[in-house]
Each structure stands twice: as structure tokens, then as C-alpha cells.
Design a protein around this motif. Sequence first.
Motif, PDB file in Angstrom:
ATOM      1  N   MET A   1       0.851  -1.188   0.000  1.00  0.00           N
ATOM      2  CA  MET A   1       0.000   0.000   0.000  1.00  0.00           C
ATOM      3  C   MET A   1       0.887   1.238   0.000  1.00  0.00           C
ATOM      4  N   LYS A   2       0.498   2.208  -0.807  1.00  0.00           N
ATOM      5  CA  LYS A   2       1.211   3.483  -0.855  1.00  0.00           C
ATOM      6  C   LYS A   2       0.199   4.589  -0.535  1.00  0.00           C
ATOM      7  N   ILE A   3       0.586   5.469   0.379  1.00  0.00           N
ATOM      8  CA  ILE A   3      -0.305   6.530   0.844  1.00  0.00           C
ATOM      9  C   ILE A   3       0.248   7.891   0.457  1.00  0.00           C
ATOM     10  N   GLY A   4      -0.618   8.749  -0.061  1.00  0.00           N
ATOM     11  CA  GLY A   4      -0.257  10.132  -0.336  1.00  0.00           C
ATOM     12  C   GLY A   4      -0.526  10.984   0.888  1.00  0.00           C
ATOM     13  N   LEU A   5       0.409  11.834   1.232  1.00  0.00           N
ATOM     14  CA  LEU A   5       0.289  12.710   2.393  1.00  0.00           C
ATOM     15  C   LEU A   5       0.306  14.167   1.957  1.00  0.00           C
ATOM     16  N   GLY A   6      -0.542  14.970   2.588  1.00  0.00           N
ATOM     17  CA  GLY A   6      -0.539  16.393   2.306  1.00  0.00           C
ATOM     18  C   GLY A   6      -1.085  17.173   3.486  1.00  0.00           C
ATOM     19  N   CYS A   7      -0.522  18.337   3.702  1.00  0.00           N
ATOM     20  CA  CYS A   7      -0.966  19.185   4.805  1.00  0.00           C
ATOM     21  C   CYS A   7      -0.628  20.633   4.515  1.00  0.00           C
ATOM     22  N   ASP A   8      -1.279  21.510   5.254  1.00  0.00           N
ATOM     23  CA  ASP A   8      -0.879  22.909   5.228  1.00  0.00           C
ATOM     24  C   ASP A   8      -0.008  23.162   6.455  1.00  0.00           C
ATOM     25  N   HIS A   9       0.290  24.413   6.705  1.00  0.00           N
ATOM     26  CA  HIS A   9       1.153  24.778   7.828  1.00  0.00           C
ATOM     27  C   HIS A   9       0.577  24.332   9.173  1.00  0.00           C
ATOM     28  N   ALA A  10      -0.756  24.396   9.323  1.00  0.00           N
ATOM     29  CA  ALA A  10      -1.379  24.011  10.592  1.00  0.00           C
ATOM     30  C   ALA A  10      -1.296  22.504  10.822  1.00  0.00           C
TER      31      ALA A  10
ATOM     32  N   GLU B   1       2.948  19.810  11.827  1.00  0.00           N
ATOM     33  CA  GLU B   1       3.484  19.098  12.994  1.00  0.00           C
ATOM     34  C   GLU B   1       2.830  17.724  13.146  1.00  0.00           C
ATOM     35  N   LEU B   2       1.525  17.661  12.960  1.00  0.00           N
ATOM     36  CA  LEU B   2       0.842  16.371  13.038  1.00  0.00           C
ATOM     37  C   LEU B   2       1.340  15.438  11.940  1.00  0.00           C
ATOM     38  N   MET B   3       1.587  15.972  10.767  1.00  0.00           N
ATOM     39  CA  MET B   3       2.049  15.126   9.668  1.00  0.00           C
ATOM     40  C   MET B   3       3.403  14.501   9.974  1.00  0.00           C
ATOM     41  N   ILE B   4       4.229  15.186  10.727  1.00  0.00           N
ATOM     42  CA  ILE B   4       5.508  14.596  11.147  1.00  0.00           C
ATOM     43  C   ILE B   4       5.246  13.322  11.944  1.00  0.00           C
ATOM     44  N   TYR B   5       4.295  13.364  12.880  1.00  0.00           N
ATOM     45  CA  TYR B   5       3.950  12.189  13.678  1.00  0.00           C
ATOM     46  C   TYR B   5       3.356  11.084  12.811  1.00  0.00           C
ATOM     47  N   ILE B   6       2.547  11.469  11.853  1.00  0.00           N
ATOM     48  CA  ILE B   6       1.940  10.486  10.960  1.00  0.00           C
ATOM     49  C   ILE B   6       3.022   9.792  10.136  1.00  0.00           C
ATOM     50  N   LYS B   7       3.994  10.540   9.647  1.00  0.00           N
ATOM     51  CA  LYS B   7       5.083   9.929   8.872  1.00  0.00           C
ATOM     52  C   LYS B   7       5.901   8.973   9.741  1.00  0.00           C
ATOM     53  N   GLU B   8       6.155   9.362  10.989  1.00  0.00           N
ATOM     54  CA  GLU B   8       6.876   8.470  11.908  1.00  0.00           C
ATOM     55  C   GLU B   8       6.092   7.177  12.118  1.00  0.00           C
ATOM     56  N   TYR B   9       4.781   7.296  12.290  1.00  0.00           N
ATOM     57  CA  TYR B   9       3.915   6.133  12.467  1.00  0.00           C
ATOM     58  C   TYR B   9       3.992   5.226  11.234  1.00  0.00           C
ATOM     59  N   LEU B  10       3.875   5.810  10.049  1.00  0.00           N
ATOM     60  CA  LEU B  10       3.920   5.025   8.821  1.00  0.00           C
ATOM     61  C   LEU B  10       5.285   4.359   8.643  1.00  0.00           C
ATOM     62  N   ASP B  11       6.352   5.080   8.993  1.00  0.00           N
ATOM     63  CA  ASP B  11       7.695   4.496   8.933  1.00  0.00           C
ATOM     64  C   ASP B  11       7.792   3.280   9.851  1.00  0.00           C
ATOM     65  N   GLU B  12       7.278   3.410  11.076  1.00  0.00           N
ATOM     66  CA  GLU B  12       7.305   2.300  12.040  1.00  0.00           C
ATOM     67  C   GLU B  12       6.537   1.091  11.529  1.00  0.00           C
ATOM     68  N   LYS B  13       5.441   1.325  10.818  1.00  0.00           N
ATOM     69  CA  LYS B  13       4.600   0.247  10.303  1.00  0.00           C
ATOM     70  C   LYS B  13       5.101  -0.275   8.952  1.00  0.00           C
TER      71      LYS B  13
ATOM     72  N   GLU C   1      -4.510   6.950  16.533  1.00  0.00           N
ATOM     73  CA  GLU C   1      -5.512   5.897  16.734  1.00  0.00           C
ATOM     74  C   GLU C   1      -6.531   5.913  15.596  1.00  0.00           C
ATOM     75  N   ILE C   2      -6.959   7.112  15.210  1.00  0.00           N
ATOM     76  CA  ILE C   2      -7.893   7.256  14.091  1.00  0.00           C
ATOM     77  C   ILE C   2      -7.267   6.687  12.825  1.00  0.00           C
ATOM     78  N   LEU C   3      -6.037   7.055  12.568  1.00  0.00           N
ATOM     79  CA  LEU C   3      -5.330   6.573  11.390  1.00  0.00           C
ATOM     80  C   LEU C   3      -5.205   5.058  11.406  1.00  0.00           C
ATOM     81  N   ASP C   4      -4.819   4.497  12.520  1.00  0.00           N
ATOM     82  CA  ASP C   4      -4.663   3.056  12.649  1.00  0.00           C
ATOM     83  C   ASP C   4      -5.991   2.340  12.382  1.00  0.00           C
ATOM     84  N   THR C   5      -7.053   2.858  12.966  1.00  0.00           N
ATOM     85  CA  THR C   5      -8.392   2.295  12.758  1.00  0.00           C
ATOM     86  C   THR C   5      -8.768   2.356  11.289  1.00  0.00           C
TER      87      THR C   5
END
Length: 149
Positions: A1-10, A13-25, A118-122
Motif C-alpha cells: 500500500m502506498k499513501i499520499g500525504l498532504g498538509c498545510d502549515h497548521a 506538525e501532526l504530519m511529522i507524527y503520521i510519517k513516523e507512524y507510517l515508517d514504524e509500520k 488511533e484514528i489513522l490506525d483504525t
Amino acid sequence: MKIGLGCDHAGYELMIYIKEYLDEKGIEYIDFGTNSSESVDYPEFGEKVAQAVKNGECDKGIVCCGTGIGISISANKVPGVRCALCGDCYSARMSIEHNNANVLAIGARVTGKDLALEILDTWLKAEFQGGKHERRVNKIKDIESKYVI
């Protein structure tokens, strides 16, 4: 599975955590930006991710802005995209099981990072149930086709 990520400035910071989560998985992703907390306009990032999902470059997408509202509206303008703004795990699961959402939006200023993961994982673990839900998703597609020129 390949996921596209996108965010604005707000959502940066959350996207950094999401990328770390995806890297771990061990989940592959393409980062469509933004890559800093400098002010940018969310529509362009919602569109980039949605387009990548539409054209098959990515299987799913994740987008973040302050509330998740603007970037989800932007992503949903791309035909074939069903972007669900989710602030809880139940909605995330239902967005896949019943609506076959292909993009997840999270509001970074209204959803804590632990809950967001948790939302992402679900969302990633959920599976489309088909059946009557497929009929309904097809009706959504029919509505979309009436207005896409």
C-alpha cells in the motif's frame, strides 16, 4: 500500500507524527507537502493528494489542516475521491466499512496527536463491507457524474 500525504502549515506538525507512524509500520508514502510551518494555502495540498489517489499513484491519502474541513472539501472536489474528515475512531472505521473512503482528513488543531494516530490506525485496518454499502457508494458516484463535465 502506498499513501499520499498532504498538509498545510497548521497540519505540518501532526504530519511529522503520521510519517513516523507510517515508517514504524513499514507503510510506503509520498509526501506532497507542505514541509514547514510557514503559512500556505491548504487547497493545493488537498488537490495534490486527491489527484494522486485518483490516478492510482497512491492507494489512499491522508490530509491535515487546522480543522480538517478546508483540506477535505478541497480533496473532495477531485472526481472519484471520497475524503472523510474523522475526529474519532468510530467515524474512521465507518468511513471505510460503509463509504469506502479513499482519503482521510484530520484536523490538527482539534485532534490530539495520540488520538490522530488511533484514528489513522483504525482507518487503515478497516475494510469496505460491500453489499448494500457498495450500492450506496455507487449512488454517490452517480451523483458525481451528473456534475462532472
